[in-house]
Design an enzyme around this catalytic site. Sequence first.
Site, mmCIF file in Angstrom:
data_model
loop_
_atom_site.group_PDB
_atom_site.id
_atom_site.type_symbol
_atom_site.label_atom_id
_atom_site.label_comp_id
_atom_site.label_asym_id
_atom_site.label_seq_id
_atom_site.Cartn_x
_atom_site.Cartn_y
_atom_site.Cartn_z
ATOM 1 N N LYS A 121 -9.861 14.304 -19.663
ATOM 2 C CA LYS A 121 -9.725 13.124 -20.017
ATOM 3 C C LYS A 121 -9.702 12.791 -21.734
ATOM 4 O O LYS A 121 -10.261 13.676 -22.138
ATOM 5 C CB LYS A 121 -10.808 12.195 -19.630
ATOM 6 C CG LYS A 121 -10.899 10.770 -19.268
ATOM 7 C CD LYS A 121 -9.826 10.394 -17.994
ATOM 8 C CE LYS A 121 -9.937 8.846 -17.780
ATOM 9 N NZ LYS A 121 -8.969 8.892 -16.414
ATOM 10 N N GLY A 221 -9.824 -8.819 -4.665
ATOM 11 C CA GLY A 221 -9.040 -8.423 -5.691
ATOM 12 C C GLY A 221 -7.449 -8.255 -5.161
ATOM 13 O O GLY A 221 -7.206 -7.250 -4.781
ATOM 14 N N VAL A 222 -6.560 -9.402 -5.684
ATOM 15 C CA VAL A 222 -5.225 -9.073 -5.073
ATOM 16 C C VAL A 222 -4.175 -9.132 -6.510
ATOM 17 O O VAL A 222 -3.289 -9.894 -6.463
ATOM 18 C CB VAL A 222 -4.701 -10.322 -4.131
ATOM 19 C CG1 VAL A 222 -5.437 -9.803 -2.949
ATOM 20 C CG2 VAL A 222 -5.331 -11.603 -4.586
ATOM 21 N N GLY A 223 -4.752 -8.299 -7.252
ATOM 22 C CA GLY A 223 -3.733 -8.105 -8.467
ATOM 23 C C GLY A 223 -2.564 -7.218 -7.912
ATOM 24 O O GLY A 223 -2.359 -7.076 -6.952
ATOM 25 N N LYS A 224 -2.066 -6.329 -8.607
ATOM 26 C CA LYS A 224 -0.735 -5.447 -8.116
ATOM 27 C C LYS A 224 -1.319 -4.372 -6.998
ATOM 28 O O LYS A 224 -0.559 -4.613 -5.977
ATOM 29 C CB LYS A 224 -0.184 -4.559 -9.245
ATOM 30 C CG LYS A 224 0.194 -5.091 -10.551
ATOM 31 C CD LYS A 224 0.781 -4.218 -11.720
ATOM 32 C CE LYS A 224 1.569 -4.946 -12.722
ATOM 33 N NZ LYS A 224 1.845 -3.927 -13.665
ATOM 34 N N VAL A 225 -2.354 -3.802 -6.893
ATOM 35 C CA VAL A 225 -2.733 -2.972 -6.006
ATOM 36 C C VAL A 225 -2.769 -3.642 -4.815
ATOM 37 O O VAL A 225 -2.613 -3.525 -3.827
ATOM 38 C CB VAL A 225 -3.635 -1.887 -6.586
ATOM 39 C CG1 VAL A 225 -4.190 -1.035 -5.089
ATOM 40 C CG2 VAL A 225 -3.235 -0.890 -7.470
ATOM 41 N N GLY A 226 -3.792 -4.600 -4.995
ATOM 42 C CA GLY A 226 -4.356 -5.384 -3.713
ATOM 43 C C GLY A 226 -3.146 -6.140 -3.089
ATOM 44 O O GLY A 226 -2.929 -6.247 -1.761
#
Length: 401
Positions: A121, A221-226
């Site tokens: 990282k 959480g329903v952004g892109k992934v959700g």
Amino acid sequence: MTASSVTAPGTAEAPEATAAPGAPQASAPEPTPPAPEPHVSSVQHDPTDTSGHEQVVLCSDPATGLRAIISIHDTSLGPALGGTRFYPYATHDDALADVLRLSRGMSYKNAVAGIPHGGGKAVIIGDPTTDKTPELLRAFGRFVESLGGRYVTACDVGTYVQDMDVVAETTRWATGRSPENGGAGDSSVLTAFGVFQGMRAAAQHLWGEPTLKGRRVGIAGVGKVGRILAGHLLEDGADVVVTDVNASAVDALLVAHPGIEVVGDVAALVRSDIDVYAPCALGGALDDDTVDVLRASVVCGGANNQLVTEGEGGTADRLVARGITYCPDFLVNAGGVIQVSDELRGFDFERAKRGATAIFEHTLEVLRTADERGESPAAAADHIAERRMAAGSSTIWLPQH
């Protein structure tokens, strides 16, 4: 431009706590993880201790203002892979502690996901909204290049696809680039697909069939992934209920899937009659209060750092005591890292998708191992990762000339 390197034996250690206390479940920018958050650990340790990390490189370029740290935790399975976080750390020690924790976590994530990479990282110290410049990113790329491929970078908090395009101007070892620059672009598609595979594995393990048909899944959480995950679940025959503090994210989801049920907040979601809880927003989703009232039989979501308290007697054990099956987040959300890993071979979506499909088998292995050993799935995933690292090379990975 100067760099100093601190090296230590490459012994694999258990990952430090990566969770954060409960936070509002807003849609986080994806596919990058949330910003550094405080965590509670049952083990006291010095977070700036470099023991167990193969190499820590301090990078400074006064001409561009670059201050960065690259941490390579373990390369027994191959070159270290992990993103670059751009964040205004209050102190150098805060930055060092974060990069050590994150690189260790990437060793475990990559090992349990079955990809040929160790864990690394990088952090750039500064405010990405004011300090990020093309010159600084190119300077960072030169430091990455100086390691000869021992560390492969990608996007993280505060860095995006367009930034990786700039970093790639000075290093061969930048992934997460745009398709126009030979990369794969947004990794949310395979991240969501991998979470769905993990959920299917949990269904197979608990209910005897690898399907969510007829099950009720709650997504926080329903952004892109959700949003993409909801589509997979509906196609599989599941009933989906969602919540998000971002009303526009919910509205966008309802345009695509008007029949989805919406509840007011996470508190209502976790208390509702659901079979699976999918945290897909900020970290720290599984605090004690949530675990105590959660009605789901399975937790499987795309959010990072879901467990608030790591280690023996922590959140994972609390879930076991309540009879809730937890699919380790760093395994089921590994579709993104599988995607960027594939870029190194010349990105092929179908090949990367096959890699993300394997999350199904990897999750089954973790859940079965947990049952056999009488431990939490989180502990089982750690043990599997440690076994794979121990079976890898006994010497550090070096570039092939």
